[in-house]
Design an enzyme around this catalytic site. Sequence first.
Site, PDB file in Angstrom:
ATOM      1  N   ALA A 293       0.805  -1.226   0.000  1.00  0.00           N
ATOM      2  CA  ALA A 293       0.000   0.000   0.000  1.00  0.00           C
ATOM      3  C   ALA A 293       0.834   1.270   0.000  1.00  0.00           C
ATOM      4  O   ALA A 293       0.337   2.346  -0.332  1.00  0.00           O
ATOM      5  CB  ALA A 293      -0.925   0.006   1.207  1.00  0.00           C
TER       6      ALA A 293
ATOM      7  N   ARG B 121      10.458   7.737  -1.537  1.00  0.00           N
ATOM      8  CA  ARG B 121      11.864   7.933  -1.918  1.00  0.00           C
ATOM      9  C   ARG B 121      12.192   7.463  -3.339  1.00  0.00           C
ATOM     10  O   ARG B 121      13.295   7.687  -3.826  1.00  0.00           O
ATOM     11  CB  ARG B 121      12.780   7.257  -0.877  1.00  0.00           C
ATOM     12  CG  ARG B 121      12.795   8.034   0.440  1.00  0.00           C
ATOM     13  CD  ARG B 121      13.850   7.515   1.390  1.00  0.00           C
ATOM     14  NE  ARG B 121      13.484   6.237   1.973  1.00  0.00           N
ATOM     15  CZ  ARG B 121      14.373   5.338   2.404  1.00  0.00           C
ATOM     16  NH1 ARG B 121      15.660   5.558   2.280  1.00  0.00           N
ATOM     17  NH2 ARG B 121      13.967   4.206   2.937  1.00  0.00           N
TER      18      ARG B 121
ATOM     19  N   LYS C 228       5.678   2.316  -5.841  1.00  0.00           N
ATOM     20  CA  LYS C 228       6.953   1.607  -5.744  1.00  0.00           C
ATOM     21  C   LYS C 228       6.854   0.142  -6.170  1.00  0.00           C
ATOM     22  O   LYS C 228       7.701  -0.354  -6.913  1.00  0.00           O
ATOM     23  CB  LYS C 228       7.480   1.702  -4.309  1.00  0.00           C
ATOM     24  CG  LYS C 228       8.742   0.903  -4.076  1.00  0.00           C
ATOM     25  CD  LYS C 228       9.432   1.278  -2.794  1.00  0.00           C
ATOM     26  CE  LYS C 228       8.757   0.717  -1.574  1.00  0.00           C
ATOM     27  NZ  LYS C 228       9.539   1.012  -0.353  1.00  0.00           N
TER      28      LYS C 228
ATOM     29  N   ASP D 287       7.812  -4.827  -1.477  1.00  0.00           N
ATOM     30  CA  ASP D 287       9.040  -4.173  -1.967  1.00  0.00           C
ATOM     31  C   ASP D 287      10.290  -4.982  -1.639  1.00  0.00           C
ATOM     32  O   ASP D 287      11.394  -4.473  -1.690  1.00  0.00           O
ATOM     33  CB  ASP D 287       9.163  -2.753  -1.386  1.00  0.00           C
ATOM     34  CG  ASP D 287       9.313  -2.750   0.133  1.00  0.00           C
ATOM     35  OD1 ASP D 287       9.197  -3.832   0.763  1.00  0.00           O
ATOM     36  OD2 ASP D 287       9.544  -1.659   0.690  1.00  0.00           O
TER      37      ASP D 287
ATOM     38  N   GLU E 106      11.700  -0.979  16.918  1.00  0.00           N
ATOM     39  CA  GLU E 106      12.057  -0.222  15.714  1.00  0.00           C
ATOM     40  C   GLU E 106      13.245   0.686  16.034  1.00  0.00           C
ATOM     41  O   GLU E 106      13.371   1.172  17.169  1.00  0.00           O
ATOM     42  CB  GLU E 106      10.862   0.610  15.243  1.00  0.00           C
ATOM     43  CG  GLU E 106       9.738  -0.225  14.645  1.00  0.00           C
ATOM     44  CD  GLU E 106      10.223  -1.076  13.483  1.00  0.00           C
ATOM     45  OE1 GLU E 106      10.644  -0.513  12.461  1.00  0.00           O
ATOM     46  OE2 GLU E 106      10.197  -2.315  13.598  1.00  0.00           O
TER      47      GLU E 106
ATOM     48  N   ARG F  87       9.146 -10.026 -31.436  1.00  0.00           N
ATOM     49  CA  ARG F  87       8.128  -9.405 -30.568  1.00  0.00           C
ATOM     50  C   ARG F  87       7.078 -10.443 -30.170  1.00  0.00           C
ATOM     51  O   ARG F  87       7.073 -11.562 -30.678  1.00  0.00           O
ATOM     52  CB  ARG F  87       7.522  -8.211 -31.293  1.00  0.00           C
ATOM     53  CG  ARG F  87       8.529  -7.058 -31.429  1.00  0.00           C
ATOM     54  CD  ARG F  87       7.976  -5.937 -32.259  1.00  0.00           C
ATOM     55  NE  ARG F  87       6.661  -5.536 -31.790  1.00  0.00           N
ATOM     56  CZ  ARG F  87       5.739  -4.952 -32.553  1.00  0.00           C
ATOM     57  NH1 ARG F  87       5.980  -4.710 -33.824  1.00  0.00           N
ATOM     58  NH2 ARG F  87       4.583  -4.624 -32.038  1.00  0.00           N
TER      59      ARG F  87
ATOM     60  N   ASN G  50       0.586  -5.147 -42.701  1.00  0.00           N
ATOM     61  CA  ASN G  50      -0.487  -5.791 -41.934  1.00  0.00           C
ATOM     62  C   ASN G  50      -1.485  -4.815 -41.344  1.00  0.00           C
ATOM     63  O   ASN G  50      -2.511  -5.220 -40.825  1.00  0.00           O
ATOM     64  CB  ASN G  50       0.121  -6.638 -40.796  1.00  0.00           C
ATOM     65  CG  ASN G  50       0.966  -5.804 -39.842  1.00  0.00           C
ATOM     66  OD1 ASN G  50       1.525  -4.779 -40.231  1.00  0.00           O
ATOM     67  ND2 ASN G  50       1.039  -6.231 -38.601  1.00  0.00           N
ATOM     68  N   TYR G  51      -1.213  -3.520 -41.431  1.00  0.00           N
ATOM     69  CA  TYR G  51      -2.021  -2.538 -40.711  1.00  0.00           C
ATOM     70  C   TYR G  51      -2.535  -1.499 -41.687  1.00  0.00           C
ATOM     71  O   TYR G  51      -1.758  -0.906 -42.441  1.00  0.00           O
ATOM     72  CB  TYR G  51      -1.127  -1.889 -39.647  1.00  0.00           C
ATOM     73  CG  TYR G  51      -1.819  -0.961 -38.708  1.00  0.00           C
ATOM     74  CD1 TYR G  51      -3.013  -1.320 -38.086  1.00  0.00           C
ATOM     75  CD2 TYR G  51      -1.273   0.286 -38.397  1.00  0.00           C
ATOM     76  CE1 TYR G  51      -3.648  -0.462 -37.195  1.00  0.00           C
ATOM     77  CE2 TYR G  51      -1.895   1.142 -37.506  1.00  0.00           C
ATOM     78  CZ  TYR G  51      -3.071   0.768 -36.907  1.00  0.00           C
ATOM     79  OH  TYR G  51      -3.688   1.619 -36.026  1.00  0.00           O
TER      80      TYR G  51
HETATM   81  C1  UD1 Z   1       9.611  -2.541   8.468  1.00  0.00           C
HETATM   82  C2  UD1 Z   1       9.644  -3.136   9.867  1.00  0.00           C
HETATM   83  C3  UD1 Z   1      11.084  -3.213  10.341  1.00  0.00           C
HETATM   84  C4  UD1 Z   1      11.915  -4.016   9.358  1.00  0.00           C
HETATM   85  C5  UD1 Z   1      11.800  -3.428   7.947  1.00  0.00           C
HETATM   86  C6  UD1 Z   1      12.456  -4.343   6.968  1.00  0.00           C
HETATM   87  C7  UD1 Z   1       7.580  -2.496  10.986  1.00  0.00           C
HETATM   88  C8  UD1 Z   1       6.948  -1.597  11.966  1.00  0.00           C
HETATM   89  N1  UD1 Z   1       8.878  -2.318  10.745  1.00  0.00           N
HETATM   90  O1  UD1 Z   1      10.053  -1.195   8.600  1.00  0.00           O
HETATM   91  O2  UD1 Z   1      11.147  -3.834  11.620  1.00  0.00           O
HETATM   92  O3  UD1 Z   1      13.263  -4.038   9.779  1.00  0.00           O
HETATM   93  O4  UD1 Z   1      10.416  -3.299   7.572  1.00  0.00           O
HETATM   94  O5  UD1 Z   1      12.493  -3.739   5.703  1.00  0.00           O
HETATM   95  O6  UD1 Z   1       6.920  -3.367  10.450  1.00  0.00           O
HETATM   96  N2  UD1 Z   1       3.018  -0.794   4.126  1.00  0.00           N
HETATM   97  C9  UD1 Z   1       1.672  -0.805   3.881  1.00  0.00           C
HETATM   98  N3  UD1 Z   1       0.850  -0.031   4.619  1.00  0.00           N
HETATM   99  C10 UD1 Z   1       1.287   0.730   5.649  1.00  0.00           C
HETATM  100  C11 UD1 Z   1       2.667   0.747   5.910  1.00  0.00           C
HETATM  101  C12 UD1 Z   1       3.523  -0.027   5.140  1.00  0.00           C
HETATM  102  O7  UD1 Z   1       1.212  -1.485   2.953  1.00  0.00           O
HETATM  103  O8  UD1 Z   1       0.456   1.391   6.283  1.00  0.00           O
HETATM  104  C13 UD1 Z   1       3.904  -1.612   3.309  1.00  0.00           C
HETATM  105  C14 UD1 Z   1       4.910  -0.784   2.538  1.00  0.00           C
HETATM  106  O9  UD1 Z   1       4.382  -0.448   1.260  1.00  0.00           O
HETATM  107  C15 UD1 Z   1       6.084  -1.736   2.424  1.00  0.00           C
HETATM  108  C16 UD1 Z   1       6.004  -2.563   3.700  1.00  0.00           C
HETATM  109  O10 UD1 Z   1       4.676  -2.427   4.164  1.00  0.00           O
HETATM  110  O11 UD1 Z   1       5.979  -2.601   1.326  1.00  0.00           O
HETATM  111  C17 UD1 Z   1       6.992  -2.109   4.762  1.00  0.00           C
HETATM  112  O12 UD1 Z   1       6.684  -0.800   5.178  1.00  0.00           O
HETATM  113  P1  UD1 Z   1       7.813   0.242   5.518  1.00  0.00           P
HETATM  114  O13 UD1 Z   1       7.173   1.514   5.892  1.00  0.00           O
HETATM  115  O14 UD1 Z   1       8.826   0.287   4.428  1.00  0.00           O
HETATM  116  O15 UD1 Z   1       8.475  -0.402   6.824  1.00  0.00           O
HETATM  117  P2  UD1 Z   1       9.891  -0.087   7.424  1.00  0.00           P
HETATM  118  O16 UD1 Z   1       9.846   1.236   8.106  1.00  0.00           O
HETATM  119  O17 UD1 Z   1      10.922  -0.283   6.399  1.00  0.00           O
HETATM  120 CA    CA Z   2      11.026  -0.398   4.018  1.00  0.00          CA
END
Ligand code: UD1
Ligand code: CA
Length: 451
Positions: free
Chosen positions: A10, A15, A22, A105, A155, A316, A369-370
């Site tokens: 989501a 970044r 992403k 991701d 965290e 293709r 062809n087109y």
């Molecule tokens: C998270 C972990 C962290 C871990 C790291 C590894 C938590 C609180 N932290 O941190 O411990 O070391 O990943 O990469 O879980 N996402 C949603 N909805 C939200 C928030 C996030 O779908 O409301 C998705 C993001 O799109 C992403 C994934 O969850 O794909 C991780 O979210 P992100 O905010 O990147 O977590 P980190 O802060 O990296």
């Molecule tokens: Ca992350």
Amino acid sequence: MATALIVLAAGQGTRMNSDLPKVLHPLGGAPLVVHAMASGRAVSPEKTVVIAGHKAELVEPAVLAYDPDATIVHQTEQLGTGHAVLQAAGALGGFDGDAIVVFGDTPFVSPDTIARMAQARADGSDIVMLGFEAADPGRYGRMVVRDGQFERIVEAKDATPEELAIILCNSGLVAADAATLFDLLQTIGNDNASGEYYLTDIIAAGRKRGLSASVVTCDEAETLGINTRAELARAETLFQAAKRTEALENGVTLIAPDTVFFAFDTAIGRDAVIEPNVVFGPDVTVESGATIRAFSHLEGCHVSRGAIVGPYARLRPGAELAEGAKVGNFVEVKNAMIHEGAKVNHLSYIGDASIGAHTNIGAGTITCNYDGFMKHRTEIGEGAFIGSNTMLVAPVSVGNEAMTATGSVINRDVPDGALALARARQETKPGMARKLFAKLKAAKAKRDKGA
Ligand code: UD1
Ligand code: CA
């Protein structure tokens, strides 16, 4: 045990500095989220739920293209990873089995690692999380293990200096009984440095309830998450390196491996030869013993045994080369079947067509062809000879063992065995060239004098 896969996708990925969410950025020609879903296939999930939010309308079709049975759930506000997982509760209402959470991701988690997490669950851990020893723990969540007991995750933002010294980091992946997971998530708050609902808080919450938790570890390379364009580029480099190694191990000849680019699903048979600077887009299969010569680009096509492609060819989607077919330099083939031993060797475009076995297509031949609105087909029989620079105005057919004369514009069907000539008859005027040269020379001299 029945397993459901929950994919978190989501986030916007600020970044990346992109209009595209992403998780839709491609790695090896497939969106990142598809790589995450593919890792989860190890546990043959009965249900897959993808949590989409930012530009969900774009994420949804990409997810469904890969798995039409996936359920998309919308997380309208991104309130944290814990909140995100909880959004799947409705879609998995009444689901009796385990849930495995993966991040959209994080494309490199191997199916084997996910299978080991499932095994740790089967061995009796209530909650299993995937960790790794980080070379640079940075912003990762730290996994606090005391006296062999996995107690909680903190965290980085919320950690004390002692906790920051921990190198066992959280990858984000979780395996737990689905109902238990949602139960625990109901109890967590957002009283932390980010004001988010942390998925990671289920460990402390679970331990408080007397549940057991364990860490399965994997290599740091597997947990690589993509947050920036630079990380995506680095991931592509790693992905390509892995695909090249895999091809070499499978017995494919790569003369200059570093110059060959694969897609996530490229399949190449043993003893195929891939010359330098070849690019594979998605959905290509090359059979054993085929040769792809330098500087060719292939996508959505199939090259059979002993066929030769390139140099400088473009195949293709829908290009199908049968055994021993040849497609040479500066030839483009799209949605066309080139039957056994047929040759299209130079400077041609073959689209929406079928070329019969052992037919020869002369240099510069084009299937027109087109018509600006619709595509039409060209059917050419076996053992035919298409003269150089023939324009085949589709829909049109040329029969078995038929011929077209060089430079013909063919817009009517040519029956089996016939020769079709469709060009102006040559007229030759003796001495006329010399006269013309003299006239032109004089005209130029007159102009130069005037200037
Ligand atoms: C998270 C972990 C962290 C871990 C790291 C590894 C938590 C609180 N932290 O941190 O411990 O070391 O990943 O990469 O879980 N996402 C949603 N909805 C939200 C928030 C996030 O779908 O409301 C998705 C993001 O799109 C992403 C994934 O969850 O794909 C991780 O979210 P992100 O905010 O990147 O977590 P980190 O802060 O990296
Ligand atoms: Ca992350």
